[in-house]
Design an enzyme around this catalytic site. Structure first.
Site, PDB file in Angstrom:
ATOM      1  N   ASP A 216       0.809  -1.222   0.000  1.00 43.08           N
ATOM      2  CA  ASP A 216       0.000   0.000   0.000  1.00 43.08           C
ATOM      3  C   ASP A 216       0.845   1.275   0.000  1.00 43.08           C
ATOM      4  OD1 ASP A 216      -2.575  -0.835  -0.344  1.00 43.08           O
ATOM      5  OD2 ASP A 216      -3.037  -0.993   1.801  1.00 43.08           O
ATOM      6  N   LYS A 219      -0.247   4.652  -1.283  1.00 42.92           N
ATOM      7  CA  LYS A 219      -1.214   5.536  -0.600  1.00 42.92           C
ATOM      8  C   LYS A 219      -0.570   6.842  -0.145  1.00 42.92           C
ATOM      9  CE  LYS A 219      -4.842   2.371   0.485  1.00 42.92           C
ATOM     10  NZ  LYS A 219      -5.550   1.549   1.474  1.00 42.92           N
ATOM     11  N   HIS A 244      -3.512   4.182  -6.093  1.00 42.35           N
ATOM     12  CA  HIS A 244      -2.414   3.817  -5.178  1.00 42.35           C
ATOM     13  C   HIS A 244      -1.621   2.608  -5.688  1.00 42.35           C
ATOM     14  CE1 HIS A 244      -5.102   0.735  -3.407  1.00 42.35           C
ATOM     15  NE2 HIS A 244      -4.024   0.205  -2.871  1.00 42.35           N
ATOM     16  N   HIS A 269      -5.058  -5.502  -6.225  1.00 35.48           N
ATOM     17  CA  HIS A 269      -6.516  -5.254  -6.272  1.00 35.48           C
ATOM     18  C   HIS A 269      -7.162  -5.836  -7.526  1.00 35.48           C
ATOM     19  CE1 HIS A 269      -7.242  -2.967  -2.631  1.00 35.48           C
ATOM     20  NE2 HIS A 269      -6.093  -2.329  -2.846  1.00 35.48           N
TER      21      HIS A 269
HETATM   22 FE   FE2 Z   1      -4.332  -1.671  -1.484  1.00 38.99          FE
END
Ligand code: FE2
Length: 358
Positions: A216, A219, A244, A269
């Site tokens: 992540d 982000k 992201h 994702h």
């Molecule tokens: Fe994620």
């Protein structure tokens, strides 16, 4: 030139005819060599074991062990021995065989002493060069091995530092959001366990772990207002959040040593049925590491406290995930996760309490 501690080069004369042996011995002694003599192959081998002989002058025709058979045995005792054969005029074949077996040169009888002197010097010079070469090669080999190991260590250190720096960034990012605190570390550990369960190699498991830590990182590019928003996201905001995975893979792209970790971050994702983002990959088009991260992330979201939901027990979370197996989640990965959760009864996470304090 190789010599004993007194600096004298030791030479061995092997001939079954005593007058020849003595003549050669006398000549070589005049040339300042330390000379040993042997009347047979067997005796020659004994002398070779006893002294540090640099050069052997050897008759071919002898009763018992012939010169041809003596050559390989002598070399076995003294691998660096220079060997000069003494041959009869009509015995060029045996001389050639001796050369094949490791003799350096041959002289034809009757021997001119001046020729012998030159041949001995030539052979010793050649032996010296071979020795130097061998030492140089050995040194080079060791040097290359040492330097390669050093470089490898340095590179690994740099690689670890670069990953650690990025992990620190992720931690800083998560620290701002009580619900996200520890999320990447938990996803990393769970993903590594799933990776092991589905049969990935130890190296791949570690890659999945690093990918989990960094998945992540993109982000960092998400606006705080969106990141911290407690209600549902507008379509525009959702599009913004989706970035992201791209930002993450762009941040990691210069770190070529991360290899497959980057595609795992980019693909975490994606969905098994092809409706995920950013590339809409489906099924096995999605890298295995990305499929694992995706499942672990959903599990983590369900089983930890969030602003908008009570956390589920591990069993409840697995039940919820069962509905997503085959659509969002790779069924193989789901099975592995269900097995792990079932086996542990409950998964112990590093930091469950991030949200409880607020
Ligand atoms: Fe994620």
């Amino acid at each position: 030139m190789a010599a004993d501690s007194s600096g004298t080069v030791q030479v061995l004369v092997v001939d079954d005819e005593e007058p020849i042996r003595n003549a050669l011995k006398k000549f070589l002694a005049q040339q300042q060599f330390e000379v040993y003599a042997a009347g047979s192959g067997e005796e020659a081998l004994q002398q070779l074991r006893r002294h540090r002989i640099s050069l052997m002058l050897c008759d071919i025709r002898m009763p018992g062990t012939s010169g041809v058979d003596l050559v390989p045995q002598a070399i076995e005792i003294e691998p660096e021995l220079a060997i000069l054969m003494l041959t009869a005029v009509n015995d060029a074949t045996s001389a050639a065989l001796c050369m094949q077996r490791g003799a350096m040169d041959y002289l034809t009888k009757p021997i001119e002493l001046a020729d012998l002197g030159r041949a001995v010097q030539r052979a010793l010079k050649r032996r010296e060069m071979l020795l130097e070469n061998r030492h140089l090669n050995q040194w080079l080999k060791e040097e290359v091995t040492t330097r390669t190991a050093e470089l490898h260590r340095e590179r690994q250190k740099l690689e670890r530092i670069s990953v650690a720096t990025l992990e620190a960034l992720v931690n800083a990012l998560e620290a701002k959001d009580p619900y996200m605190r520890g999320h990447s570390a938990r996803v990393a550990d769970l993903s590594a366990t799933i990776a092991h369960q589905v049969g990935l190699s130890d190296e791949e498991v570690e890659q999945v772990r690093v990918a989990g830590r960094l998945h992540d990182i993109g982000k960092i590019g998400t606006r705080e207002a969106v990141l911290n928003k407690e209600g549902a996201l507008t379509p525009d905001e959702f599009e913004h959040v989706k970035q992201h995975v791209l930002i993450g893979s762009q941040i990691l792209a210069p770190l070529v040593h991360l290899g497959d970790i980057i595609s795992a971050v980019r693909g975490h994702h994606e969905r098994w049925d092809g409706t995920g983002y950013p590339d809409g990959l489906r099924g096995e088009q999605i890298p295995m590491a990305a499929r694992i991260l995706g499942a672990a992330e959903v599990y983590d979201a369900l089983s930890t406290s969030r602003a908008y939901q009570e956390k589920l027990t591990p069993e409840q979370a697995i039940q919820r995930l069962a509905d997503l197996s085959g659509t969002v989640i790779d069924p193989t990965v789901y099975d592995a996760l269900a097995t792990i959760v079932g086996r542990r009864g409950t998964l112990v996470f590093l930091d469950e309490g991030g949200g409880a304090a607020t």
